[in-house]
Design a protein around this motif. Structure first.
Motif, PDB file in Angstrom:
ATOM      1  N   ALA A   1      -0.273  33.368  15.146  1.00 46.38           N
ATOM      2  CA  ALA A   1       0.760  33.393  14.101  1.00 46.38           C
ATOM      3  C   ALA A   1       1.689  34.561  14.394  1.00 46.38           C
ATOM      4  O   ALA A   1       1.262  35.554  14.980  1.00 46.38           O
ATOM      5  N   GLY A   2       2.946  34.423  13.999  1.00 42.96           N
ATOM      6  CA  GLY A   2       3.883  35.518  14.179  1.00 42.96           C
ATOM      7  C   GLY A   2       4.190  35.792  15.635  1.00 42.96           C
ATOM      8  O   GLY A   2       4.214  34.878  16.459  1.00 42.96           O
ATOM      9  N   MET A   3       4.416  37.062  15.953  1.00 47.64           N
ATOM     10  CA  MET A   3       4.911  37.450  17.265  1.00 47.64           C
ATOM     11  C   MET A   3       3.805  37.605  18.296  1.00 47.64           C
ATOM     12  O   MET A   3       4.040  37.463  19.487  1.00 47.64           O
ATOM     13  N   PHE A   4       2.586  37.906  17.832  1.00 47.55           N
ATOM     14  CA  PHE A   4       1.553  38.330  18.777  1.00 47.55           C
ATOM     15  C   PHE A   4       0.423  37.327  18.932  1.00 47.55           C
ATOM     16  O   PHE A   4       0.010  36.681  17.968  1.00 47.55           O
ATOM     17  N   GLY A   5      -0.090  37.232  20.168  1.00 50.45           N
ATOM     18  CA  GLY A   5      -1.323  36.521  20.435  1.00 50.45           C
ATOM     19  C   GLY A   5      -2.400  37.526  20.804  1.00 50.45           C
ATOM     20  O   GLY A   5      -2.157  38.480  21.546  1.00 50.45           O
ATOM     21  N   TRP A   6      -3.596  37.327  20.255  1.00 52.83           N
ATOM     22  CA  TRP A   6      -4.727  38.223  20.505  1.00 52.83           C
ATOM     23  C   TRP A   6      -5.674  37.424  21.395  1.00 52.83           C
ATOM     24  O   TRP A   6      -6.406  36.556  20.923  1.00 52.83           O
ATOM     25  N   VAL A   7      -5.591  37.729  22.692  1.00 49.72           N
ATOM     26  CA  VAL A   7      -6.055  36.824  23.730  1.00 49.72           C
ATOM     27  C   VAL A   7      -7.271  37.397  24.442  1.00 49.72           C
ATOM     28  O   VAL A   7      -7.276  38.577  24.804  1.00 49.72           O
ATOM     29  N   ASP A   8      -8.272  36.573  24.628  1.00 46.12           N
ATOM     30  CA  ASP A   8      -9.447  37.009  25.391  1.00 46.12           C
ATOM     31  C   ASP A   8      -9.297  36.552  26.843  1.00 46.12           C
ATOM     32  O   ASP A   8      -9.162  35.361  27.116  1.00 46.12           O
ATOM     33  N   THR A   9      -9.311  37.527  27.754  1.00 44.27           N
ATOM     34  CA  THR A   9      -9.094  37.232  29.176  1.00 44.27           C
ATOM     35  C   THR A   9     -10.409  37.054  29.926  1.00 44.27           C
ATOM     36  O   THR A   9     -10.406  36.589  31.062  1.00 44.27           O
ATOM     37  N   GLY A  10     -11.523  37.504  29.340  1.00 46.52           N
ATOM     38  CA  GLY A  10     -12.813  37.424  30.023  1.00 46.52           C
ATOM     39  C   GLY A  10     -13.065  38.571  30.989  1.00 46.52           C
ATOM     40  O   GLY A  10     -14.167  38.706  31.513  1.00 46.52           O
ATOM     41  N   VAL A  11     -12.063  39.419  31.221  1.00 40.47           N
ATOM     42  CA  VAL A  11     -12.264  40.593  32.095  1.00 40.47           C
ATOM     43  C   VAL A  11     -11.815  41.852  31.347  1.00 40.47           C
ATOM     44  O   VAL A  11     -11.104  41.765  30.338  1.00 40.47           O
ATOM     45  N   ASP A  12     -12.213  43.011  31.869  1.00 37.93           N
ATOM     46  CA  ASP A  12     -11.828  44.277  31.246  1.00 37.93           C
ATOM     47  C   ASP A  12     -10.299  44.435  31.309  1.00 37.93           C
ATOM     48  O   ASP A  12      -9.714  44.480  32.396  1.00 37.93           O
ATOM     49  N   THR A  13      -9.664  44.510  30.150  1.00 39.31           N
ATOM     50  CA  THR A  13      -8.196  44.504  30.158  1.00 39.31           C
ATOM     51  C   THR A  13      -7.593  45.867  30.520  1.00 39.31           C
ATOM     52  O   THR A  13      -6.417  45.935  30.876  1.00 39.31           O
ATOM     53  N   ASP A  14      -8.367  46.960  30.428  1.00 38.99           N
ATOM     54  CA  ASP A  14      -7.865  48.236  30.946  1.00 38.99           C
ATOM     55  C   ASP A  14      -7.630  48.121  32.448  1.00 38.99           C
ATOM     56  O   ASP A  14      -6.571  48.496  32.967  1.00 38.99           O
ATOM     57  N   GLN A  15      -8.645  47.621  33.130  1.00 41.50           N
ATOM     58  CA  GLN A  15      -8.540  47.400  34.578  1.00 41.50           C
ATOM     59  C   GLN A  15      -7.414  46.419  34.895  1.00 41.50           C
ATOM     60  O   GLN A  15      -6.595  46.648  35.783  1.00 41.50           O
ATOM     61  N   LEU A  16      -7.391  45.354  34.133  1.00 43.75           N
ATOM     62  CA  LEU A  16      -6.375  44.326  34.354  1.00 43.75           C
ATOM     63  C   LEU A  16      -4.966  44.912  34.205  1.00 43.75           C
ATOM     64  O   LEU A  16      -4.075  44.680  35.025  1.00 43.75           O
ATOM     65  N   ALA A  17      -4.784  45.720  33.130  1.00 43.38           N
ATOM     66  CA  ALA A  17      -3.467  46.290  32.853  1.00 43.38           C
ATOM     67  C   ALA A  17      -3.028  47.203  33.993  1.00 43.38           C
ATOM     68  O   ALA A  17      -1.869  47.188  34.413  1.00 43.38           O
ATOM     69  N   MET A  18      -3.965  48.010  34.523  1.00 36.83           N
ATOM     70  CA  MET A  18      -3.633  48.897  35.644  1.00 36.83           C
ATOM     71  C   MET A  18      -3.192  48.096  36.847  1.00 36.83           C
ATOM     72  O   MET A  18      -2.222  48.429  37.519  1.00 36.83           O
ATOM     73  N   ARG A  19      -3.906  47.024  37.121  1.00 31.42           N
ATOM     74  CA  ARG A  19      -3.557  46.241  38.313  1.00 31.42           C
ATOM     75  C   ARG A  19      -2.238  45.508  38.118  1.00 31.42           C
ATOM     76  O   ARG A  19      -1.429  45.425  39.046  1.00 31.42           O
ATOM     77  N   MET A  20      -2.002  45.011  36.921  1.00 27.50           N
ATOM     78  CA  MET A  20      -0.742  44.290  36.679  1.00 27.50           C
ATOM     79  C   MET A  20       0.458  45.248  36.712  1.00 27.50           C
ATOM     80  O   MET A  20       1.578  44.836  37.017  1.00 27.50           O
ATOM     81  N   LEU A  21       0.202  46.502  36.375  1.00 27.15           N
ATOM     82  CA  LEU A  21       1.274  47.495  36.439  1.00 27.15           C
ATOM     83  C   LEU A  21       1.815  47.597  37.868  1.00 27.15           C
ATOM     84  O   LEU A  21       3.003  47.826  38.087  1.00 27.15           O
ATOM     85  N   ASN A  22       0.924  47.395  38.832  1.00 32.11           N
ATOM     86  CA  ASN A  22       1.354  47.392  40.234  1.00 32.11           C
ATOM     87  C   ASN A  22       2.373  46.307  40.509  1.00 32.11           C
ATOM     88  O   ASN A  22       3.169  46.421  41.434  1.00 32.11           O
ATOM     89  N   ASP A  23       2.307  45.237  39.729  1.00 36.43           N
ATOM     90  CA  ASP A  23       3.271  44.156  39.906  1.00 36.43           C
ATOM     91  C   ASP A  23       4.424  44.270  38.909  1.00 36.43           C
ATOM     92  O   ASP A  23       5.221  43.340  38.765  1.00 36.43           O
ATOM     93  N   GLY A  24       4.467  45.396  38.203  1.00 35.30           N
ATOM     94  CA  GLY A  24       5.611  45.634  37.318  1.00 35.30           C
ATOM     95  C   GLY A  24       5.465  45.055  35.924  1.00 35.30           C
ATOM     96  O   GLY A  24       6.458  44.932  35.203  1.00 35.30           O
ATOM     97  N   TYR A  25       4.261  44.687  35.518  1.00 38.52           N
ATOM     98  CA  TYR A  25       4.069  44.125  34.173  1.00 38.52           C
ATOM     99  C   TYR A  25       3.332  45.121  33.279  1.00 38.52           C
ATOM    100  O   TYR A  25       2.270  45.624  33.651  1.00 38.52           O
ATOM    101  N   LEU A  26       3.877  45.372  32.106  1.00 36.46           N
ATOM    102  CA  LEU A  26       3.214  46.230  31.128  1.00 36.46           C
ATOM    103  C   LEU A  26       2.405  45.352  30.181  1.00 36.46           C
ATOM    104  O   LEU A  26       2.969  44.518  29.474  1.00 36.46           O
ATOM    105  N   LEU A  27       1.090  45.525  30.194  1.00 34.43           N
ATOM    106  CA  LEU A  27       0.227  44.799  29.252  1.00 34.43           C
ATOM    107  C   LEU A  27      -0.205  45.732  28.123  1.00 34.43           C
ATOM    108  O   LEU A  27      -0.122  46.943  28.246  1.00 34.43           O
ATOM    109  N   ALA A  28      -0.692  45.137  27.042  1.00 37.95           N
ATOM    110  CA  ALA A  28      -1.237  45.907  25.923  1.00 37.95           C
ATOM    111  C   ALA A  28      -2.736  45.616  25.857  1.00 37.95           C
ATOM    112  O   ALA A  28      -3.148  44.672  25.178  1.00 37.95           O
TER     113      ALA A  28
END
Lengths: 487, 487
Positions: free
Chosen positions: B420-447
């Protein structure tokens, strides 16, 4: 003055006048109204008229009667929790710090917040000696209109609206401000400048960043009471430093520093209006500034230099930040005293190592600041519009000051400080709390000396704004009330 | 991705990428860089290329080597004094609260301030899944231009510039806001509304007014991390309350209240995004709201209802302030999520007894707020321009949400909350801290999910912004990195 010929009865007029003062916060909660006899004498009406007026106020819930003691302004606000304990002996001159049953003597009622609110509630009325800003009629609006038009083309407006904007503030304005600081002899890169919601917000951000609850901060006395109130609300411990003609009293500062050196009570910050100090008009000398900076180095404290009257100062005035090169000093500037109070644009310039924590505080408090107005101000400065306006204001203020000094002297006052800038620090020879209360009856807001002390004390001084104290009628009333007080 | 054909060498490219992340605060002080071997594998370059890149960062003073442990981002800011002790066990996910020699594990680096700064530094780039606002291209600027022109005639501009303005905020805007609250079923007079520098500033003013250092405040978890950071900076004690689909977990709240009833540790305030909660998108049910208000009455605490996503909500959504009639609730609203983030206009509506202390806090922090923009916004709302814009945005967001959900599911995610609204609260199945760091390498900012907890904890959840997560290329990268993490 009460009018016998008016459509309202005399008691209605009297009740309305008190009610307005109470609602405008010019009579603080806990204030004792004048005794029926005194009030009747002062307004030249019968005691029964006063009793009828006070009964109206009782009925409206604005005052309460205390047995054998008289009538007191009711506290209509339910404070969420008690205000922090007063940080200095004697306390701030603020009703919040008085225990609920303490009677506030009639007269001791113009507090910091009263004065500040008076600046707003009285702005549409006749010129007020107590306010701290230029009369609206002095402000040139054409530069503002020109500059705002310039930056609000559809494309520019889009750019300045749909994104949050640079957290540091508009980059163009920061470049222009860096150039202005350069003109004052202060080297600061645009990347050392953070824009704020007026100088007030800059000082708030600095205090919140550099002080924890319980930390000690040195403040100038006399000084700007809103600063005292803000610091007390943050839980800081105020150490008042007498302000002299050449700068702060360095001996007193040294005593504070020595006494607490190496302890948690050691002062962490000194806040100073070094140039055109409020309320005295004093400006710091190079020698005092040099020694002050040495003390800051030795005892490891920061100095926030509030230069909000800087536009009114001569070009050669010495700034602490100029000598220090922003190593342990922070510069605070604003435009409310010269151009557009309501645009709410101020800024701070700080040592590089402090920028990140300061920016964090800004982000947590307001996120960013509105770019549109910042861009308009940048245009206004770049085109030289502000500089020309400031020259005109200084010339006009010089004339007003000259006339204001003559009027003060002609009405039996003396000047407690060499007049400079916007304010005169005037000795009236009578208690100015009492004087201010009585003048309020005639619709004049004064700034009594007592409010400029962290530890409230009776004072015969008052601050006048030269730009708004040119009115012969005011001085006539003043002399009459003062003479009546002398009996 | 590193480009072999580029004019820069691979090690230069790698060093530049890390340097940019460090300067943009996307890699916090204390973060350990990936091991040389891992980094080489991830970027498909030789270990010697990585070593050369790390040496460049060493030379620039951006990282430091620790014997046998690798490379760490240097702390370049000199904090004025240690940050307050962490108010909850485990501490905020913020480098400031870590002892200086604590190694921050590689990956645990997207903190609250990082995310907030990312919202600014990334705003000119490709759509970012982690940001919390609509893409600038979604914002209609025509209403803003029209309304600003309307209120900036020379006379109107003069009026909105040369005086400080009403401390409560522009009276016209407050009348319009009172009418809008009326449409939501919330009865508030214009004289119960105070305008602020965005909703952020309204929450800051409320917290500063209602909380003393050491006071307890209940917050929703998961919740907006900037709120946790602000409250911690004020010295408040955070009591996290799990947020469920129907509202806050009332049993947990009752336990806090019972445990501390009648003591100084009793909770004084609860802060809630009741409608379209961030990050889950949940909205409170009438039953939960009713019981919550009863508890507030019984245990004597206030509730601040942050309705900053309210413009995106269906008309019938229940607000706490609606049920309560602003007796022990305060309403916070803003326009940054729908119209003009940079205008920085928000407001609060409060019980009459709290208005004076709230206004005092506003005055001490910023004096007044800029009338010009407030008048333009009032015009924008009065003419129905905001209402029509909000309808369009809701329709557009519905479509984006529908597509975003499909993309998330198609790429192996599940939804942890009904979208609902602007945000999705999504389960990725992996540690999202790690995921966010790796995606930053590709220029994507995750929350990553971890930042939404007052007590940081590993999480496989992340918050996506449906409006900025429509990009097939992003989802492709995401799946690739996630699959690599799963090994």
């Amino acid at each position: 003055m009460l009018l016998r010929s008016a459509s309202q009865s005399l008691s209605d007029q009297l009740a309305t006048r008190f009610a307005t003062h109470i609602r405008d916060h010019l009579l603080a909660a806990g204030t004792r109204l004048p005794s029926v006899r005194n009030c009747a004498e002062q307004h030249d009406v019968s005691p029964s008229t006063v009793v009828a007026a006070y009964d109206q106020l009782l009925a409206q819930g604005l005052v309460e009667a205390r047995r054998n003691r008289g009538f007191f302004v009711r506290d209509r606000s339910q404070r969420p929790h008690p205000a922090p304990a007063s940080p200095v002996a004697g306390g701030l001159s603020n009703s919040k710090t008085l225990p609920p049953n303490t009677a506030r003597p009639y007269g001791a009622t113009i507090s910091a917040t009263t004065l500040m609110r008076g600046m707003f509630s009285y702005q549409d009325d006749k010129p007020q000696p107590g306010v701290g800003m230029l009369p609206p009629s002095w402000i040139a609006t054409d530069p503002l209109v020109t500059s705002l038009r310039k930056v609000s083309s559809s494309a520019a407006l889009r750019e300045a609206s749909v994104r949050y904007g640079d957290p540091m503030g508009d980059a163009g304005l920061r470049r222009v401000l860096a150039a202005r600081l350069g003109d004052l002899g202060i080297s600061a890169g645009a990347d050392q400048i953070i824009t704020t919601v007026g100088a007030t917000n800059a000082l708030d951000i600095i205090s919140r960043t550099l002080l924890k609850p319980g930390d000690s901060v040195m403040v100038e006395e006399p000084g700007w009471p809103v600063e005292f109130t803000r610091l007390a609300a943050l839980g800081a411990r105020l150490l008042p430093v007498p302000r002299r003609a050449d700068g702060p009293d360095l001996e007193v500062m040294a005593r504070y520093c020595q006494a607490h050196a190496g302890t948690p009570a050691a002062p962490r910050l000194f806040i100073s209006v070094s140039v055109l100090h409020n309320p005295t008009g004093y400006s710091i000398t190079p020698a005092n500034a040099h020694q002050l900076l040495q003390m800051a180095e030795q005892y490891d404290f920061h100095i926030a230099e509030d230069d909000c009257y800087g536009h009114l100062a001569p070009a050669h005035a010495t700034r602490l930040t100029q000598l220090d090169g922003l190593r342990r000093t922070l510069y605070v500037g604003g435009f409310a005293k010269i151009l557009a109070p309501n645009w709410r644009i101020g800024f701070l310039a700080a040592p590089p190592a402090l920028l990140e924590p300061l920016l964090d505080t800004k982000l947590l408090a307001t996120l960013t600041t509105p770019s549109l107005l910042e861009r308009a101000l940048a245009h206004c400065i770049e085109q030289g519009l502000l500089r020309r306006h400031a020259q005109l204001i200084r010339t006009r203020l010089d004339a007003a000051r000259s006339r204001g000094v003559k009027l003060a002297l002609a009405h039996g006052c003396t000047l407690a400080a060499e007049p400079a800038g916007m304010f005169g620090w005037v000795d009236t020879g009578v208690d100015t709390d009492q004087l201010a209360m009585r003048m309020l009856n005639d619709g004049y807001l004064l700034a009594p000396g007592a409010v400029f002390y962290a530890e409230r004390r009776p004072s015969t001084l008052m601050r006048i704004n030269f730009a708004t104290t040119q009115d012969a009628e005011f001085w006539g009333k003043f002399a009459k009330v003062r003479d009546a007080m002398r009996g």
